[in-house]
Design a protein around this motif. Structure first.
Motif, short mmCIF file in Angstrom:
data_model
loop_
_atom_site.label_atom_id
_atom_site.label_comp_id
_atom_site.label_asym_id
_atom_site.label_seq_id
_atom_site.Cartn_x
_atom_site.Cartn_y
_atom_site.Cartn_z
N GLY A 8 0.13 -1.06 0.13
CA GLY A 8 -0.14 0.20 0.19
C GLY A 8 0.86 1.35 -0.20
O GLY A 8 2.61 1.47 -0.42
N ASP A 9 0.20 2.65 0.20
CA ASP A 9 0.84 3.80 -0.07
C ASP A 9 0.79 4.22 1.62
O ASP A 9 0.42 3.66 2.29
CB ASP A 9 -0.33 4.51 -0.82
CG ASP A 9 0.12 4.09 -2.28
OD1 ASP A 9 0.55 4.04 -2.72
OD2 ASP A 9 -1.28 4.19 -2.47
N LYS B 158 -3.90 -6.29 1.71
CA LYS B 158 -3.59 -5.61 1.31
C LYS B 158 -2.77 -4.21 2.02
O LYS B 158 -4.66 -4.35 3.30
CB LYS B 158 -4.16 -4.84 0.32
CG LYS B 158 -5.77 -4.70 0.30
CD LYS B 158 -6.41 -4.35 -0.68
CE LYS B 158 -6.26 -2.62 -1.47
NZ LYS B 158 -6.67 -1.74 -0.14
N GLY B 159 -1.97 -3.84 2.34
CA GLY B 159 -2.63 -2.16 3.27
C GLY B 159 -3.43 -1.15 2.17
O GLY B 159 -3.92 -1.14 1.57
N PRO B 160 -3.52 0.21 2.79
CA PRO B 160 -4.36 1.06 2.37
C PRO B 160 -3.99 1.65 1.59
O PRO B 160 -2.94 2.00 1.67
CB PRO B 160 -3.97 2.08 3.99
CG PRO B 160 -2.77 1.72 4.80
CD PRO B 160 -2.74 0.26 4.65
N ALA C 240 -6.78 -3.21 5.40
CA ALA C 240 -7.24 -1.82 6.78
C ALA C 240 -8.46 -0.83 5.96
O ALA C 240 -7.80 -1.17 4.69
CB ALA C 240 -6.69 -1.24 7.25
N VAL C 241 -9.49 -0.78 6.73
CA VAL C 241 -10.33 0.49 5.71
C VAL C 241 -10.08 1.24 5.92
O VAL C 241 -10.72 2.40 5.42
CB VAL C 241 -11.74 0.13 5.87
CG1 VAL C 241 -12.32 -1.59 5.60
CG2 VAL C 241 -11.88 -0.07 7.35
N THR D 7 -3.04 -1.97 14.47
CA THR D 7 -4.13 -3.39 14.47
C THR D 7 -5.50 -3.56 13.63
O THR D 7 -5.72 -4.68 13.28
CB THR D 7 -5.34 -2.67 16.35
OG1 THR D 7 -4.00 -2.04 17.34
CG2 THR D 7 -6.15 -2.97 16.83
N ALA D 8 -5.96 -2.55 13.09
CA ALA D 8 -6.99 -3.01 11.75
C ALA D 8 -6.80 -3.44 10.72
O ALA D 8 -7.06 -4.67 10.40
CB ALA D 8 -7.66 -1.62 11.35
N LEU D 9 -5.70 -3.48 10.55
CA LEU D 9 -4.59 -4.04 9.17
C LEU D 9 -4.42 -6.06 9.97
O LEU D 9 -4.64 -7.20 9.94
CB LEU D 9 -3.60 -3.83 8.96
CG LEU D 9 -3.01 -4.57 7.36
CD1 LEU D 9 -3.60 -4.37 7.13
CD2 LEU D 9 -1.34 -3.80 7.04
N LEU D 10 -3.70 -5.82 11.32
CA LEU D 10 -3.98 -6.75 11.64
C LEU D 10 -5.06 -7.75 12.05
O LEU D 10 -5.08 -9.48 11.69
CB LEU D 10 -2.81 -6.85 13.37
CG LEU D 10 -3.41 -8.53 14.29
CD1 LEU D 10 -1.01 -9.35 13.55
CD2 LEU D 10 -1.69 -7.69 15.18
#
Length: 483
Positions: free
Chosen positions: A8-9, A66-68, A261-262, A278-281
Protein backbone atom coordinates in the motif's frame (compact mmCIF):
# COMPACT_ATOMS: atom_id res chain seq x y z
CA UNK A 1 0.07 -21.69 1.02
CA UNK A 2 1.08 -18.65 -1.01
CA UNK A 3 -0.88 -15.39 -0.93
CA UNK A 4 -0.48 -12.04 -2.70
CA UNK A 5 0.53 -9.06 -0.55
CA UNK A 6 0.33 -5.40 -1.51
CA UNK A 7 1.90 -3.12 1.10
CA UNK A 8 0.00 0.00 0.00
CA UNK A 9 0.75 3.71 0.20
CA UNK A 10 1.55 6.10 3.04
CA UNK A 11 1.68 4.15 6.29
CA UNK A 12 0.86 0.93 4.41
CA UNK A 13 4.41 -0.50 4.22
CA UNK A 14 5.05 0.21 7.92
CA UNK A 15 1.91 -1.45 9.25
CA UNK A 16 2.18 -4.37 6.78
CA UNK A 17 5.76 -5.05 7.88
CA UNK A 18 4.59 -4.97 11.52
CA UNK A 19 1.77 -7.45 10.86
CA UNK A 20 3.95 -9.82 8.87
CA UNK A 21 6.56 -9.75 11.64
CA UNK A 22 3.87 -10.99 14.05
CA UNK A 23 2.82 -13.70 11.58
CA UNK A 24 6.43 -14.81 11.18
CA UNK A 25 6.98 -14.88 14.94
CA UNK A 26 3.96 -17.17 15.25
CA UNK A 27 5.27 -19.32 12.39
CA UNK A 28 2.15 -18.80 10.28
CA UNK A 29 2.65 -21.24 7.37
CA UNK A 30 2.19 -18.74 4.55
CA UNK A 31 4.41 -17.57 1.72
CA UNK A 32 4.05 -14.01 0.43
CA UNK A 33 4.26 -12.84 -3.14
CA UNK A 34 4.47 -9.05 -3.14
CA UNK A 35 2.57 -7.27 -5.91
CA UNK A 36 2.63 -3.72 -7.26
CA UNK A 37 -0.55 -1.80 -6.45
CA UNK A 38 -1.34 1.74 -5.28
CA UNK A 39 -0.84 5.40 -6.07
CA UNK A 40 2.76 4.95 -7.17
CA UNK A 41 1.51 2.45 -9.77
CA UNK A 42 -1.07 5.01 -10.98
CA UNK A 43 1.77 7.49 -11.31
CA UNK A 44 3.60 5.04 -13.60
CA UNK A 45 0.68 5.14 -16.02
CA UNK A 46 -1.41 2.11 -14.99
CA UNK A 47 -4.96 3.52 -14.88
CA UNK A 48 -6.37 0.80 -12.62
CA UNK A 49 -3.65 1.19 -10.00
CA UNK A 50 -2.08 -2.25 -10.52
CA UNK A 51 0.38 -3.76 -12.96
CA UNK A 52 -0.76 -6.58 -15.29
CA UNK A 53 1.66 -8.87 -13.44
CA UNK A 54 0.00 -7.99 -10.12
CA UNK A 55 -3.45 -8.76 -11.51
CA UNK A 56 -2.27 -12.09 -12.91
CA UNK A 57 -0.65 -13.06 -9.60
CA UNK A 58 -3.72 -12.20 -7.52
CA UNK A 59 -6.04 -14.06 -9.90
CA UNK A 60 -3.81 -17.15 -9.77
CA UNK A 61 -3.47 -17.16 -5.95
CA UNK A 62 -7.01 -16.09 -5.00
CA UNK A 63 -6.05 -14.21 -1.80
CA UNK A 64 -4.92 -10.58 -1.55
CA UNK A 65 -3.73 -9.06 1.73
CA UNK A 66 -3.41 -5.33 1.21
CA UNK A 67 -2.51 -2.18 3.05
CA UNK A 68 -4.32 1.16 2.60
CA UNK A 69 -4.03 2.69 -0.86
CA UNK A 70 -4.44 6.23 -2.13
CA UNK A 71 -6.24 7.27 -5.30
CA UNK A 72 -4.73 10.33 -7.04
CA UNK A 73 -7.09 13.31 -6.80
CA UNK A 74 -8.28 15.20 -9.85
CA UNK A 75 -6.87 12.82 -12.45
CA UNK A 76 -10.12 11.18 -13.49
CA UNK A 77 -9.08 7.76 -12.19
CA UNK A 78 -11.12 5.37 -10.09
CA UNK A 79 -10.23 4.19 -6.59
CA UNK A 80 -7.92 1.16 -6.75
CA UNK A 81 -9.67 -0.19 -3.66
CA UNK A 82 -13.10 -0.12 -5.32
CA UNK A 83 -11.67 -1.31 -8.65
CA UNK A 84 -10.14 -4.37 -6.98
CA UNK A 85 -13.36 -5.30 -5.16
CA UNK A 86 -15.47 -4.88 -8.27
CA UNK A 87 -13.08 -6.46 -10.79
CA UNK A 88 -12.88 -9.66 -8.77
CA UNK A 89 -16.51 -9.62 -7.63
CA UNK A 90 -15.82 -9.66 -3.91
CA UNK A 91 -19.51 -9.13 -3.35
CA UNK A 92 -19.60 -9.20 0.46
CA UNK A 93 -17.68 -6.76 2.65
CA UNK A 94 -17.59 -8.12 6.20
CA UNK A 95 -16.56 -5.87 9.07
CA UNK A 96 -16.56 -7.05 12.68
CA UNK A 97 -16.85 -4.46 15.46
CA UNK A 98 -16.22 -5.52 19.02
CA UNK A 99 -15.29 -3.98 22.34
CA UNK A 100 -11.53 -4.10 22.85
CA UNK A 101 -10.41 -3.76 26.47
CA UNK A 102 -7.76 -1.09 26.59
CA UNK A 103 -9.52 0.96 23.92
CA UNK A 104 -11.79 3.34 25.81
CA UNK A 105 -15.09 4.40 24.26
CA UNK A 106 -18.35 5.81 25.59
CA UNK A 107 -19.78 2.29 25.59
CA UNK A 108 -16.83 0.54 27.20
CA UNK A 109 -16.89 3.11 30.01
CA UNK A 110 -20.62 2.45 30.44
CA UNK A 111 -20.04 -1.31 30.57
CA UNK A 112 -22.01 -1.94 27.36
CA UNK A 113 -20.30 -4.64 25.25
CA UNK A 114 -20.39 -4.37 21.46
CA UNK A 115 -20.05 -7.37 19.16
CA UNK A 116 -21.71 -6.78 15.82
CA UNK A 117 -20.96 -7.61 12.22
CA UNK A 118 -21.82 -5.41 9.25
CA UNK A 119 -22.12 -7.10 5.86
CA UNK A 120 -22.10 -4.58 3.04
CA UNK A 121 -22.92 -5.34 -0.58
CA UNK A 122 -19.69 -4.51 -2.39
CA UNK A 123 -20.31 -4.29 -6.14
CA UNK A 124 -23.52 -2.48 -7.06
CA UNK A 125 -25.55 0.56 -5.97
CA UNK A 126 -24.16 4.03 -6.75
CA UNK A 127 -20.68 2.48 -6.73
CA UNK A 128 -21.34 1.55 -10.33
CA UNK A 129 -20.06 5.09 -10.83
CA UNK A 130 -22.22 5.67 -13.92
CA UNK A 131 -22.95 9.40 -13.98
CA UNK A 132 -23.97 11.91 -16.61
CA UNK A 133 -24.75 15.60 -16.88
CA UNK A 134 -28.24 15.68 -18.41
CA UNK A 135 -28.20 19.47 -18.68
CA UNK A 136 -25.65 22.03 -17.51
CA UNK A 137 -27.62 22.16 -14.22
CA UNK A 138 -28.63 18.52 -13.72
CA UNK A 139 -26.40 15.55 -12.90
CA UNK A 140 -27.65 11.97 -12.91
CA UNK A 141 -26.20 8.95 -11.12
CA UNK A 142 -27.57 5.50 -11.93
CA UNK A 143 -28.12 3.15 -9.01
CA UNK A 144 -28.03 -0.55 -9.80
CA UNK A 145 -29.50 -3.11 -7.43
CA UNK A 146 -29.78 -6.56 -8.98
CA UNK A 147 -31.53 -9.69 -7.78
CA UNK A 148 -28.51 -12.00 -8.36
CA UNK A 149 -26.12 -9.52 -6.72
CA UNK A 150 -28.42 -9.08 -3.72
CA UNK A 151 -28.82 -12.85 -3.46
CA UNK A 152 -25.04 -13.37 -3.34
CA UNK A 153 -24.38 -11.00 -0.45
CA UNK A 154 -27.53 -11.80 1.53
CA UNK A 155 -26.97 -15.54 1.23
CA UNK A 156 -23.41 -15.01 2.48
CA UNK A 157 -24.67 -12.90 5.41
CA UNK A 158 -27.17 -15.56 6.53
CA UNK A 159 -24.65 -18.39 6.14
CA UNK A 160 -21.99 -16.46 8.07
CA UNK A 161 -24.50 -15.50 10.80
CA UNK A 162 -25.59 -19.12 11.16
CA UNK A 163 -22.01 -20.39 11.46
CA UNK A 164 -21.05 -17.77 14.06
CA UNK A 165 -24.08 -18.66 16.18
CA UNK A 166 -25.84 -15.33 15.74
CA UNK A 167 -29.38 -15.00 17.02
CA UNK A 168 -30.50 -12.04 14.89
CA UNK A 169 -29.88 -10.74 11.39
CA UNK A 170 -31.19 -7.34 10.31
CA UNK A 171 -31.60 -5.78 6.88
CA UNK A 172 -30.91 -2.04 6.84
CA UNK A 173 -32.62 -0.29 3.93
CA UNK A 174 -34.47 2.75 2.58
CA UNK A 175 -37.28 0.86 0.85
CA UNK A 176 -39.80 3.40 2.12
CA UNK A 177 -38.34 5.88 -0.41
CA UNK A 178 -36.46 3.76 -2.96
CA UNK A 179 -39.26 1.27 -3.40
CA UNK A 180 -37.90 -0.45 -6.50
CA UNK A 181 -34.17 -0.70 -5.72
CA UNK A 182 -34.10 -1.08 -1.93
CA UNK A 183 -37.44 -2.83 -2.26
CA UNK A 184 -35.77 -5.54 -4.36
CA UNK A 185 -32.92 -5.91 -1.83
CA UNK A 186 -35.44 -6.26 1.02
CA UNK A 187 -37.54 -8.74 -0.96
CA UNK A 188 -34.50 -10.97 -1.54
CA UNK A 189 -33.60 -10.70 2.18
CA UNK A 190 -36.91 -12.21 3.26
CA UNK A 191 -36.76 -14.84 0.50
CA UNK A 192 -33.41 -16.05 1.87
CA UNK A 193 -34.63 -15.76 5.48
CA UNK A 194 -37.09 -18.60 4.87
CA UNK A 195 -34.12 -20.97 4.53
CA UNK A 196 -32.80 -20.05 8.01
CA UNK A 197 -35.70 -20.47 10.46
CA UNK A 198 -33.39 -20.50 13.49
CA UNK A 199 -32.30 -16.91 12.84
CA UNK A 200 -34.53 -13.99 13.81
CA UNK A 201 -34.72 -11.92 10.61
CA UNK A 202 -36.02 -8.36 10.68
CA UNK A 203 -35.49 -5.05 8.90
CA UNK A 204 -34.92 -1.44 9.93
CA UNK A 205 -35.01 1.76 7.85
CA UNK A 206 -31.40 2.90 7.67
CA UNK A 207 -31.81 6.30 9.36
CA UNK A 208 -33.61 4.62 12.27
CA UNK A 209 -30.87 1.98 12.29
CA UNK A 210 -28.18 4.67 12.69
CA UNK A 211 -30.03 6.23 15.61
CA UNK A 212 -30.39 2.83 17.31
CA UNK A 213 -26.76 1.88 16.68
CA UNK A 214 -25.44 4.95 18.49
CA UNK A 215 -27.91 4.57 21.38
CA UNK A 216 -28.07 0.77 21.91
CA UNK A 217 -25.63 -1.06 19.62
CA UNK A 218 -25.61 -4.14 21.85
CA UNK A 219 -29.08 -5.04 20.54
CA UNK A 220 -27.73 -5.82 17.06
CA UNK A 221 -25.86 -8.90 15.92
CA UNK A 222 -25.50 -9.10 12.11
CA UNK A 223 -26.67 -6.29 9.80
CA UNK A 224 -26.70 -6.51 5.99
CA UNK A 225 -27.03 -3.42 3.80
CA UNK A 226 -26.65 -2.13 0.26
CA UNK A 227 -23.30 -0.67 -0.79
CA UNK A 228 -23.50 3.06 0.00
CA UNK A 229 -25.61 2.63 3.12
CA UNK A 230 -23.29 -0.15 4.25
CA UNK A 231 -20.26 2.07 3.70
CA UNK A 232 -21.71 4.80 5.91
CA UNK A 233 -23.05 2.49 8.63
CA UNK A 234 -19.83 0.46 8.87
CA UNK A 235 -17.79 3.63 9.47
CA UNK A 236 -20.36 4.71 12.05
CA UNK A 237 -19.84 1.38 13.81
CA UNK A 238 -16.08 1.86 13.71
CA UNK A 239 -16.66 5.01 15.76
CA UNK A 240 -18.48 2.95 18.38
CA UNK A 241 -15.41 0.80 19.11
CA UNK A 242 -12.62 3.38 18.86
CA UNK A 243 -12.31 4.39 15.21
CA UNK A 244 -11.12 3.05 11.88
CA UNK A 245 -7.85 2.00 13.48
CA UNK A 246 -9.77 -0.92 15.00
CA UNK A 247 -11.92 -1.82 11.98
CA UNK A 248 -10.91 -4.97 10.07
CA UNK A 249 -12.32 -5.65 6.63
CA UNK A 250 -12.80 -8.83 4.60
CA UNK A 251 -14.01 -8.72 0.99
CA UNK A 252 -15.43 -12.12 0.10
CA UNK A 253 -15.96 -13.47 -3.41
CA UNK A 254 -16.42 -16.88 -4.97
CA UNK A 255 -12.98 -16.87 -6.61
CA UNK A 256 -10.91 -14.15 -4.93
CA UNK A 257 -10.96 -12.62 -1.44
CA UNK A 258 -9.32 -9.40 -0.25
CA UNK A 259 -8.38 -8.60 3.35
CA UNK A 260 -7.46 -5.01 4.13
CA UNK A 261 -7.50 -2.16 6.61
CA UNK A 262 -10.26 0.32 5.75
CA UNK A 263 -8.59 3.45 7.10
CA UNK A 264 -6.63 5.86 4.95
CA UNK A 265 -2.96 6.11 4.10
CA UNK A 266 -2.29 8.88 6.67
CA UNK A 267 0.41 10.61 4.61
CA UNK A 268 1.01 13.11 7.43
CA UNK A 269 2.59 10.39 9.59
CA UNK A 270 3.96 8.12 6.84
CA UNK A 271 7.57 7.12 7.41
CA UNK A 272 7.50 8.08 11.10
CA UNK A 273 6.88 4.52 12.39
CA UNK A 274 4.08 5.69 14.69
CA UNK A 275 0.99 4.27 12.91
CA UNK A 276 -1.41 1.86 14.62
CA UNK A 277 -1.32 -1.56 12.86
CA UNK A 278 -4.32 -3.01 14.75
CA UNK A 279 -6.90 -2.75 11.95
CA UNK A 280 -4.62 -4.48 9.44
CA UNK A 281 -3.69 -7.10 12.03
CA UNK A 282 -7.36 -7.83 12.74
CA UNK A 283 -7.96 -8.12 9.00
CA UNK A 284 -5.03 -10.53 8.80
CA UNK A 285 -6.48 -12.58 11.64
CA UNK A 286 -9.75 -12.76 9.73
CA UNK A 287 -7.77 -13.93 6.68
CA UNK A 288 -6.09 -16.67 8.71
CA UNK A 289 -9.46 -17.99 9.86
CA UNK A 290 -10.76 -17.85 6.30
CA UNK A 291 -7.76 -19.98 5.21
CA UNK A 292 -8.30 -22.47 8.05
CA UNK A 293 -5.39 -21.40 10.29
CA UNK A 294 -7.66 -21.28 13.31
CA UNK A 295 -5.01 -21.85 15.98
CA UNK A 296 -2.63 -19.25 14.57
CA UNK A 297 -5.48 -16.76 14.38
CA UNK A 298 -6.56 -17.33 18.00
CA UNK A 299 -3.01 -17.21 19.39
CA UNK A 300 -2.32 -13.90 17.60
CA UNK A 301 -5.67 -12.38 18.53
CA UNK A 302 -5.26 -13.39 22.18
CA UNK A 303 -1.80 -11.79 22.17
CA UNK A 304 -3.27 -8.59 20.69
CA UNK A 305 -6.07 -8.51 23.28
CA UNK A 306 -3.59 -9.18 26.11
CA UNK A 307 -1.37 -6.37 24.83
CA UNK A 308 -4.27 -3.91 24.70
CA UNK A 309 -5.41 -4.92 28.19
CA UNK A 310 -1.87 -4.31 29.43
CA UNK A 311 -2.17 -0.67 28.39
CA UNK A 312 0.31 -0.78 25.52
CA UNK A 313 -0.83 1.73 22.93
CA UNK A 314 0.22 3.78 19.94
CA UNK A 315 -0.29 7.53 19.95
CA UNK A 316 -3.81 7.49 18.49
CA UNK A 317 -5.51 5.82 21.47
CA UNK A 318 -5.10 4.70 25.07
CA UNK A 319 -4.17 6.37 28.33
CA UNK A 320 -2.56 9.70 27.53
CA UNK A 321 -0.92 9.55 30.95
CA UNK A 322 1.33 6.69 29.83
CA UNK A 323 3.91 6.89 27.04
CA UNK A 324 2.87 5.62 23.64
CA UNK A 325 4.93 3.15 21.64
CA UNK A 326 5.79 3.21 17.95
CA UNK A 327 4.61 0.76 15.30
CA UNK A 328 7.55 -1.60 15.67
CA UNK A 329 7.39 -1.56 19.48
CA UNK A 330 3.65 -2.29 19.38
CA UNK A 331 4.25 -5.30 17.12
CA UNK A 332 7.11 -6.49 19.34
CA UNK A 333 4.86 -6.24 22.41
CA UNK A 334 2.32 -8.50 20.70
CA UNK A 335 5.07 -10.93 19.74
CA UNK A 336 6.25 -11.03 23.36
CA UNK A 337 2.70 -11.87 24.44
CA UNK A 338 2.15 -14.75 22.01
CA UNK A 339 0.78 -17.65 24.02
CA UNK A 340 -0.75 -15.46 26.73
CA UNK A 341 -4.49 -15.33 27.43
CA UNK A 342 -6.40 -12.05 27.92
CA UNK A 343 -8.80 -11.60 30.83
CA UNK A 344 -11.58 -10.55 28.46
CA UNK A 345 -12.72 -12.07 25.18
CA UNK A 346 -10.15 -14.86 24.94
CA UNK A 347 -10.45 -16.91 21.76
CA UNK A 348 -10.57 -20.70 21.93
CA UNK A 349 -7.57 -22.49 20.43
CA UNK A 350 -9.10 -24.55 17.66
CA UNK A 351 -6.84 -26.79 15.55
CA UNK A 352 -5.59 -25.60 12.18
CA UNK A 353 -7.51 -27.05 9.24
CA UNK A 354 -6.01 -25.32 6.21
CA UNK A 355 -8.26 -25.18 3.20
CA UNK A 356 -7.06 -26.61 -0.08
CA UNK A 357 -6.73 -23.64 -2.42
CA UNK A 358 -8.84 -23.85 -5.56
CA UNK A 359 -7.14 -22.48 -8.64
CA UNK A 360 -9.78 -21.17 -11.03
CA UNK A 361 -9.07 -21.04 -14.75
CA UNK A 362 -12.00 -19.08 -16.12
CA UNK A 363 -12.38 -18.78 -19.87
CA UNK A 364 -15.36 -16.43 -19.85
CA UNK A 365 -17.09 -14.02 -17.48
CA UNK A 366 -19.59 -15.72 -15.17
CA UNK A 367 -23.15 -14.61 -15.95
CA UNK A 368 -25.35 -14.41 -12.86
CA UNK A 369 -29.08 -14.22 -13.47
CA UNK A 370 -32.31 -15.66 -12.15
CA UNK A 371 -35.13 -17.28 -14.07
CA UNK A 372 -37.76 -14.89 -15.42
CA UNK A 373 -40.98 -16.25 -13.94
CA UNK A 374 -43.54 -14.01 -15.64
CA UNK A 375 -44.08 -12.57 -19.09
CA UNK A 376 -42.44 -9.21 -19.70
CA UNK A 377 -44.00 -6.42 -21.68
CA UNK A 378 -43.23 -2.75 -22.37
CA UNK A 379 -46.14 -0.48 -21.38
CA UNK A 380 -44.60 2.95 -21.74
CA UNK A 381 -41.53 5.12 -21.50
CA UNK A 382 -40.10 7.91 -19.37
CA UNK A 383 -38.59 10.64 -21.52
CA UNK A 384 -36.16 12.90 -19.69
CA UNK A 385 -36.18 16.18 -21.58
CA UNK A 386 -34.40 19.52 -21.29
CA UNK A 387 -36.66 22.57 -21.09
CA UNK A 388 -36.77 25.91 -19.30
CA UNK A 389 -40.50 26.30 -19.95
CA UNK A 390 -43.39 25.97 -17.53
CA UNK A 391 -44.98 22.51 -17.02
CA UNK A 392 -48.18 23.44 -18.86
CA UNK A 393 -46.20 24.45 -21.96
CA UNK A 394 -44.12 21.24 -21.79
CA UNK A 395 -47.33 19.22 -21.52
CA UNK A 396 -48.92 21.05 -24.43
CA UNK A 397 -45.97 20.18 -26.66
CA UNK A 398 -45.85 16.57 -25.48
CA UNK A 399 -49.56 16.03 -26.12
CA UNK A 400 -49.04 16.87 -29.79
CA UNK A 401 -46.88 13.79 -30.22
CA UNK A 402 -48.65 11.01 -28.29
CA UNK A 403 -50.27 9.50 -31.39
CA UNK A 404 -52.65 6.54 -31.09
CA UNK A 405 -50.47 4.36 -28.85
CA UNK A 406 -49.43 6.66 -26.02
CA UNK A 407 -51.00 8.87 -23.39
CA UNK A 408 -49.16 11.49 -21.33
CA UNK A 409 -49.67 10.47 -17.69
CA UNK A 410 -47.49 12.76 -15.61
CA UNK A 411 -44.65 15.26 -15.76
CA UNK A 412 -42.25 15.56 -12.85
CA UNK A 413 -39.31 17.78 -12.01
CA UNK A 414 -36.62 16.44 -9.66
CA UNK A 415 -39.02 13.59 -8.87
CA UNK A 416 -42.00 15.76 -7.88
CA UNK A 417 -45.13 15.83 -10.03
CA UNK A 418 -45.80 19.23 -11.62
CA UNK A 419 -48.43 18.16 -14.19
CA UNK A 420 -51.38 17.47 -14.42
CA UNK A 421 -51.43 18.47 -10.74
CA UNK A 422 -48.81 20.31 -8.77
CA UNK A 423 -48.00 23.55 -7.02
CA UNK A 424 -46.48 26.82 -8.22
CA UNK A 425 -44.37 26.72 -5.06
CA UNK A 426 -42.36 23.78 -6.47
CA UNK A 427 -39.00 25.08 -7.69
CA UNK A 428 -38.05 23.84 -11.14
CA UNK A 429 -34.79 22.97 -12.86
CA UNK A 430 -34.38 22.75 -16.62
CA UNK A 431 -34.98 19.02 -16.86
CA UNK A 432 -38.34 17.21 -16.78
CA UNK A 433 -39.40 13.58 -16.75
CA UNK A 434 -42.38 13.07 -19.04
CA UNK A 435 -44.12 9.73 -18.56
CA UNK A 436 -45.93 8.20 -21.51
CA UNK A 437 -47.92 5.03 -20.95
CA UNK A 438 -49.57 2.86 -23.55
CA UNK A 439 -53.30 3.15 -24.10
CA UNK A 440 -55.07 0.50 -21.96
CA UNK A 441 -51.68 -1.01 -20.96
CA UNK A 442 -51.27 -2.65 -24.36
CA UNK A 443 -47.85 -4.09 -25.10
CA UNK A 444 -45.50 -1.82 -27.02
CA UNK A 445 -42.40 -2.47 -29.03
CA UNK A 446 -39.09 -0.64 -28.89
CA UNK A 447 -39.89 0.62 -32.37
CA UNK A 448 -43.06 2.26 -31.01
CA UNK A 449 -40.95 4.00 -28.37
CA UNK A 450 -38.39 5.06 -30.95
CA UNK A 451 -41.10 6.63 -33.12
CA UNK A 452 -42.34 8.63 -30.12
CA UNK A 453 -38.73 9.69 -29.44
CA UNK A 454 -38.38 10.94 -33.01
CA UNK A 455 -41.60 12.97 -32.77
CA UNK A 456 -40.61 14.55 -29.44
CA UNK A 457 -37.23 15.52 -30.91
CA UNK A 458 -39.05 18.16 -32.91
CA UNK A 459 -39.65 20.16 -29.71
CA UNK A 460 -37.12 18.94 -27.14
CA UNK A 461 -33.60 17.77 -26.50
CA UNK A 462 -34.11 14.31 -25.01
CA UNK A 463 -31.46 13.65 -22.37
CA UNK A 464 -32.29 10.07 -21.47
CA UNK A 465 -35.03 7.43 -21.67
CA UNK A 466 -36.21 4.53 -19.55
CA UNK A 467 -38.66 1.85 -20.66
CA UNK A 468 -41.65 1.15 -18.41
CA UNK A 469 -41.82 -2.62 -18.00
CA UNK A 470 -44.34 -4.97 -16.44
CA UNK A 471 -43.83 -8.59 -15.40
CA UNK A 472 -47.23 -10.19 -15.28
CA UNK A 473 -49.50 -7.68 -13.59
CA UNK A 474 -46.66 -6.09 -11.58
CA UNK A 475 -45.48 -2.63 -12.57
CA UNK A 476 -41.70 -2.36 -12.50
CA UNK A 477 -41.45 1.40 -12.10
CA UNK A 478 -42.15 3.93 -9.35
CA UNK A 479 -44.57 6.83 -9.18
CA UNK A 480 -43.61 10.49 -8.99
CA UNK A 481 -43.84 12.24 -5.63
CA UNK A 482 -47.40 13.51 -5.41
CA UNK A 483 -48.67 11.45 -8.36
Amino acid sequence: MKIAVAKGDGIGPEIMDAVLSIFNANKVPLEYEFVDMGKWVFDKGFSNGMTPEAQQTIESLGILFKGPMETPKGKGVKSVNVTARKTWNTYANKRVFQTLHGVDTVFSKAGIPIDLTIVRENIEDTYGGIEHMLTHDVALSRRFITRPGSLQVIKYAFEMASKKGAKRITCGHKANIMKITDGLFLEVFYEVAKQYPDLKADDVIVDDLCMKLVSRPHEFDVVVLTNLQGDIVSDLCAGLVGGLGFAPSANIGDHICIFEAVHGTAPDIAGKNIANPTALLLSGISMLRHLGYMENASVIENALLYTLESGVHTGDFGDKGTPSVNTTEFANAIIANLGKTPAHGAKALLPNKPITPTVFHLTENPLIMTKEEMEEKIVGVDMFIESAEQPSIVAEKCLKHTGDLFKLVTISNRGTQVWPKGSVFTNLVNQYRCRFESVEEMALTQTDVLELYKRLMQDFKICSTELLNMWGDKKAYSLAQGQ
